[in-house]
Design a protein around this motif. Sequence first.
Motif, PDB file in Angstrom:
ATOM      1  N   THR A   1       0.826  -1.196   0.000  1.00  0.00           N
ATOM      2  CA  THR A   1       0.000   0.000   0.000  1.00  0.00           C
ATOM      3  C   THR A   1       0.867   1.256   0.000  1.00  0.00           C
ATOM      4  O   THR A   1       0.640   2.177  -0.788  1.00  0.00           O
ATOM      5  CB  THR A   1      -0.935   0.007   1.230  1.00  0.00           C
ATOM      6  N   VAL A   2       1.887   1.287   0.856  1.00  0.00           N
ATOM      7  CA  VAL A   2       2.771   2.456   0.928  1.00  0.00           C
ATOM      8  C   VAL A   2       3.563   2.602  -0.368  1.00  0.00           C
ATOM      9  O   VAL A   2       3.698   3.711  -0.901  1.00  0.00           O
ATOM     10  CB  VAL A   2       3.718   2.362   2.143  1.00  0.00           C
ATOM     11  N   THR A   3       4.052   1.507  -0.901  1.00  0.00           N
ATOM     12  CA  THR A   3       4.804   1.561  -2.146  1.00  0.00           C
ATOM     13  C   THR A   3       3.933   2.111  -3.275  1.00  0.00           C
ATOM     14  O   THR A   3       4.390   2.919  -4.082  1.00  0.00           O
ATOM     15  CB  THR A   3       5.349   0.169  -2.515  1.00  0.00           C
TER      16      THR A   3
ATOM     17  N   ALA B   1       2.505   9.905  -9.125  1.00  0.00           N
ATOM     18  CA  ALA B   1       3.244  11.075  -9.621  1.00  0.00           C
ATOM     19  C   ALA B   1       3.330  12.168  -8.562  1.00  0.00           C
ATOM     20  O   ALA B   1       4.348  12.848  -8.449  1.00  0.00           O
ATOM     21  CB  ALA B   1       2.591  11.618 -10.888  1.00  0.00           C
ATOM     22  N   LYS B   2       2.265  12.311  -7.752  1.00  0.00           N
ATOM     23  CA  LYS B   2       2.290  13.341  -6.712  1.00  0.00           C
ATOM     24  C   LYS B   2       2.890  12.839  -5.405  1.00  0.00           C
ATOM     25  O   LYS B   2       3.021  13.593  -4.449  1.00  0.00           O
ATOM     26  CB  LYS B   2       0.880  13.882  -6.468  1.00  0.00           C
ATOM     27  N   GLY B   3       3.245  11.568  -5.339  1.00  0.00           N
ATOM     28  CA  GLY B   3       3.844  11.010  -4.139  1.00  0.00           C
ATOM     29  C   GLY B   3       2.847  10.892  -3.001  1.00  0.00           C
ATOM     30  O   GLY B   3       1.643  10.790  -3.230  1.00  0.00           O
TER      31      GLY B   3
ATOM     32  N   LEU C   1      14.144   7.679  -3.237  1.00  0.00           N
ATOM     33  CA  LEU C   1      13.010   8.492  -2.804  1.00  0.00           C
ATOM     34  C   LEU C   1      13.359   9.961  -2.956  1.00  0.00           C
ATOM     35  O   LEU C   1      14.456  10.391  -2.599  1.00  0.00           O
ATOM     36  CB  LEU C   1      12.665   8.222  -1.339  1.00  0.00           C
ATOM     37  N   VAL C   2      12.411  10.709  -3.488  1.00  0.00           N
ATOM     38  CA  VAL C   2      12.586  12.145  -3.664  1.00  0.00           C
ATOM     39  C   VAL C   2      11.671  12.852  -2.682  1.00  0.00           C
ATOM     40  O   VAL C   2      10.486  12.517  -2.584  1.00  0.00           O
ATOM     41  CB  VAL C   2      12.227  12.566  -5.109  1.00  0.00           C
ATOM     42  N   ARG C   3      12.225  13.805  -1.958  1.00  0.00           N
ATOM     43  CA  ARG C   3      11.442  14.594  -1.007  1.00  0.00           C
ATOM     44  C   ARG C   3      11.134  15.930  -1.655  1.00  0.00           C
ATOM     45  O   ARG C   3      12.031  16.630  -2.130  1.00  0.00           O
ATOM     46  CB  ARG C   3      12.234  14.797   0.275  1.00  0.00           C
ATOM     47  N   GLU C   4       9.840  16.285  -1.679  1.00  0.00           N
ATOM     48  CA  GLU C   4       9.422  17.527  -2.315  1.00  0.00           C
ATOM     49  C   GLU C   4       8.453  18.274  -1.409  1.00  0.00           C
ATOM     50  O   GLU C   4       7.892  17.696  -0.485  1.00  0.00           O
ATOM     51  CB  GLU C   4       8.720  17.234  -3.649  1.00  0.00           C
TER      52      GLU C   4
ATOM     53  N   THR D   1       5.157  18.440   3.021  1.00  0.00           N
ATOM     54  CA  THR D   1       6.265  17.660   2.487  1.00  0.00           C
ATOM     55  C   THR D   1       5.729  16.327   1.999  1.00  0.00           C
ATOM     56  O   THR D   1       4.928  15.687   2.670  1.00  0.00           O
ATOM     57  CB  THR D   1       7.324  17.418   3.577  1.00  0.00           C
ATOM     58  N   CYS D   2       6.171  15.935   0.811  1.00  0.00           N
ATOM     59  CA  CYS D   2       5.760  14.633   0.292  1.00  0.00           C
ATOM     60  C   CYS D   2       6.992  13.903  -0.224  1.00  0.00           C
ATOM     61  O   CYS D   2       8.037  14.495  -0.484  1.00  0.00           O
ATOM     62  CB  CYS D   2       4.704  14.780  -0.804  1.00  0.00           C
ATOM     63  N   TRP D   3       6.860  12.601  -0.316  1.00  0.00           N
ATOM     64  CA  TRP D   3       7.912  11.749  -0.833  1.00  0.00           C
ATOM     65  C   TRP D   3       7.348  10.958  -1.991  1.00  0.00           C
ATOM     66  O   TRP D   3       6.166  10.630  -2.018  1.00  0.00           O
ATOM     67  CB  TRP D   3       8.400  10.767   0.243  1.00  0.00           C
TER      68      TRP D   3
END
Length: 82
Positions: free
Chosen positions: A23-25, A31-33, A64-67, A74-76
Amino acid sequence: MTEEAKSTARSKKTGKLPTKSATVTKLLSRAKGATLVEITGATGWQPHSARAFMTGLRKKDISLVRECRTDGETCWRIERRA
């Protein structure tokens, strides 16, 4: 139907519920994390457990990209490799 609802729906092929890891994956693959709130809401995990899971993904060499979203959250997301 929301992404979280789709991810917790039973698989039509096996009839089993997906794991929390799956589920987390799936959330992180969007696209929006996913934010920490979205991850904890979908799994029932505490925030420190969700962050530990993401650390485990990094140890498995998953990038993982943090944005920061426009609303300041904050999203990943999992970075797709070419």
